[in-house]
Design an enzyme around this catalytic site. Structure first.
Site: not given
Length: 464
Positions: A112, A116, A180, A233
Site C-alpha cells: 500500500a 495513493g 499494486d 506499472c
C-alpha cells in the site's frame, strides 16, 4: 535510443510491433502531473469551485485531474494540508478506481505505501467497513499511515508484514483486495529515468517470482465471491498476463472480469502466455503513447460465484456496556457523531476507535489499528491529529474557521500561536478545531483569546 537498454527496446518492439516508433517518440514529451480529489471530504464539483489552479479532467477517472506541475505547487497549499486531494500520476489512479469497492466492504491493499491507492479505497468506504493497508517496509508504512490520516480515514488497520504472514489472520476475510505489485517499473521509464538502472539490476524474472507469491497469498485471504484487482506499472508479460495465468492455474475458481473501458486502453495480450487463454484479453494495458499517463497493467478477477455471501466470521462490536474515563466522556460530549462505546479501545494512555468485525491480531506487526482518538494525560484527554482530520466541521462544537486568504492559516500550519480575539469571546477556553474554508486542519487549545497550537509537529508547513 533515448537511453533505453537494448534488451528492453527489443522486447518492446516485439510487443508493440508497428506502434513502437510512437512509443519511443513519447519520451520527448513532458510528464503528466495528476491530482485526485478526496471525495470522502469534498465532492468533485465543490472542489472545482474552490480549486486555486486550472485543472483538466483525467477522462477515465471521475475525480482525477491534470495540473501544471511546472508552474504550480499543490503540495504547498492549505487545501493539501486539509486532505482535500492526493497528488498522483494519472495512470496510477486507475487500479483503485476500477476496483468496485462498496460501503461496508472489508478491503485489503497488499502493497500500500505510500498510499495513493489506499487513500482512494478508504474514500470509497466513507467511514464504513474496514481498510487494511499493508506494506512490508516499516519506514514506508509510516508514510502510508500519515497519508491515510491526512485523508481522514479512520476505519483502518495499517500493517507491516510479508503478505504470507497475514494469511492465517485473514483467511477468506476480505471482500475486495488490491495488489499494486512490486515490479520492474518499465512503465515509469519515461517519467523517471532512474528506473532504468533499477531494471538493469532487477528485471522481470526477479519480480515475477515475488508477484506469483503475493497473488496466491492474496487469493487465500479473499472470500468466495470477492474481487481482486492486480496491477503493475510495467509492460513485461512475465509480470502481467503470465502472472494472471499462473493464478488461474493454481486457483481455477477465479474468473477474469471486464474492466470499465476507456478509448485509450489496450486489451491484454493472450498471445504472450503459454495457454493463449482468451480470457486474458479482458485485462487492460495502458501505454503512454496512447493516452496521457504512464505505463500500467490491470486485471480484475472474481473468486467463485458472484452470488456468494460474506460469512460472518467475527463478532461485530456493539451491545456491551463499557465504562469510559470521565475526561474522555467530557470531550466526546462535544462530538456530534454516534460512537459505539464497545468499539472504543484503550491501550495504555492511547484511545482508539476500532472498525467493526476485526479479527484478533495478536502477534502481527502493525502501526495502527483503528482511529487514534487521542491520549489520556493526568486526568485530561488530548485529542489526536488523526481525530481532527477524521471529523467534519459540523461534528464538533467548538470551531475556528479561517478563510484560506487569512495569514493565520499558514501560521497555524507552521505551529505558531494564534491571536483569535476577533473570533472568540472573553472567557472562552478549551479545545477548538481549526478549519480552512470549513475543512479541518487540526486542534488548538484556547485561553485568553489566544490559541495554543496543537498541530502535529511532524506535519508542519516547511518554508521553501
Amino acid at each position: 535510443m533515448n537511453g533505453l537498454p537494448a534488451e528492453f527496446e527489443q522486447k518492446m518492439r516485439a510487443l508493440l510491433g508497428g506502434e513502437y516508433d510512437e512509443y519511443e517518440k513519447c519520451f520527448d514529451e513532458p510528464r503528466h502531473y495528476g491530482l485526485r480529489v478526496n471525495t470522502a471530504k469534498i465532492s468533485t464539483e465543490d472542489f472545482l469551485k474552490i480549486a486555486p489552479w486550472a485543472l483538466e479532467p483525467v477522462p477515465w477517472i471521475r475525480n482525477g485531474f491534470y495540473y501544471d506541475g511546472e508552474n504550480c505547487q499543490p503540495a504547498k497549499h492549505p487545501y493539501y494540508f486539509a486532505g482535500l486531494y492526493y497528488l498522483q500520476e494519472p495512470s496510477a489512479m486507475t487500479p483503485a478506481d476500477r476496483l468496485p469497492v462498496e460501503p461496508g466492504d472489508r478491503v485489503l491493499d497488499v502493497c500500500a505505501a505510500p498510499g495513493g491507492k489506499a487513500t482512494e479505497l478508504g474514500a470509497k468506504l466513507n467511514g464504513t467497513g474496514v481498510l487494511a493497508a499493508n506494506d512490508l517496509s516499516s519506514s514506508r508504512a509510516k508514510g502510508l499511515l500519515k497519508n491515510l490520516e491526512l485523508f481522514g480515514i479512520g476505519n483502518v488497520l495499517v500493517l507491516s508484514e510479508e503478505p504470507g504472514r497475514l494469511v492465517p489472520y485473514f483467511k477468506g476475510y476480505f471482500d475486495k483486495i488490491l495488489i499494486d505489485a512490486p515490479c520492474s517499473g518499465e512503465g515509469m521509464f519515461r517519467k523517471d529515468r532512474k528506473m532504468i538502472r533499477a531494471w538493469e539490476e532487477h528485471g522481470p524474472d526477479y519480480f515475477s517470482k515475488i508477484q506469483r507469491s503475493i497473488i496466491t497469498q492474496a487469493a487465500e485471504m479473499l472470500r468466495e465471491g470477492g474481487m481482486l484487482l492486480y496491477s503493475t506499472c510495467t509492460f513485461s508479460p512475465e509480470e502481467n498476463e503470465q502472472t494472471i495465468e499462473y493464478l488461474l492455474n493454481e486457483y481455477p475458481q477465479f474468473e477474469v472480469c471486464e474492466i470499465e473501458g476507456y478509448g485509450g486502453f489496450a486489451e491484454g495480450m493472450p498471445e504472450t502466455v503459454e495457454s493463449k487463454d482468451e480470457r486474458l484479453r479482458k485485462t487492460v494495458r495502458i501505454f503512454p503513447h496512447r493516452m496521457k499517463g504512464e505505463g500500467h497493467f490491470l486485471a480484475l478477477l472474481r473468486k467463485g460465484s458472484a452470488e456468494a455471501v460474506r460469512p460472518v466470521q467475527y463478532q461485530e462490536a456493539g451491545g456491551k456496556k463499557k465504562s469510559l474515563p470521565a475526561e474522555l466522556e467530557e470531550f466526546l460530549a462535544d462530538v456530534d457523531r454516534p460512537m459505539d462505546p464497545a468499539r472504543i479501545d484503550i491501550r495504555g494512555d492511547k484511545v482508539y476507535y476500532m472498525p467493526e468485525g476485526v479479527p484478533p491480531l495478536k502477534g502481527i506487526r502493525f502501526l495502527r489499528t483503528g482511529l487514534l482518538l487521542g491520549e489520556l494525560k493526568k486526568k485530561r484527554f488530548e485529542p489526536s491529529q488523526a481525530f481532527a482530520m477524521n471529523l467534519k466541521k459540523e461534528e464538533y462544537a467548538h470551531i475556528l474557521d479561517l478563510p484560506v486568504s487569512d495569514e493565520r492559516v499558514v501560521k497555524y500550519l507552521k505551529g505558531e500561536t494564534l491571536d483569535v480575539e476577533d473570533l472568540t469571546q472573553p472567557g472562552e477556553k478549551g479545545w477548538y478545531l481549526v478549519c480552512v474554508d470549513g475543512y479541518p486542519l487540526g486542534f488548538g487549545k484556547l485561553g485568553n483569546q489566544t490559541l495554543k497550537n496543537k498541530y502535529l509537529p511532524g506535519w508542519r508547513w516547511q518554508s521553501l
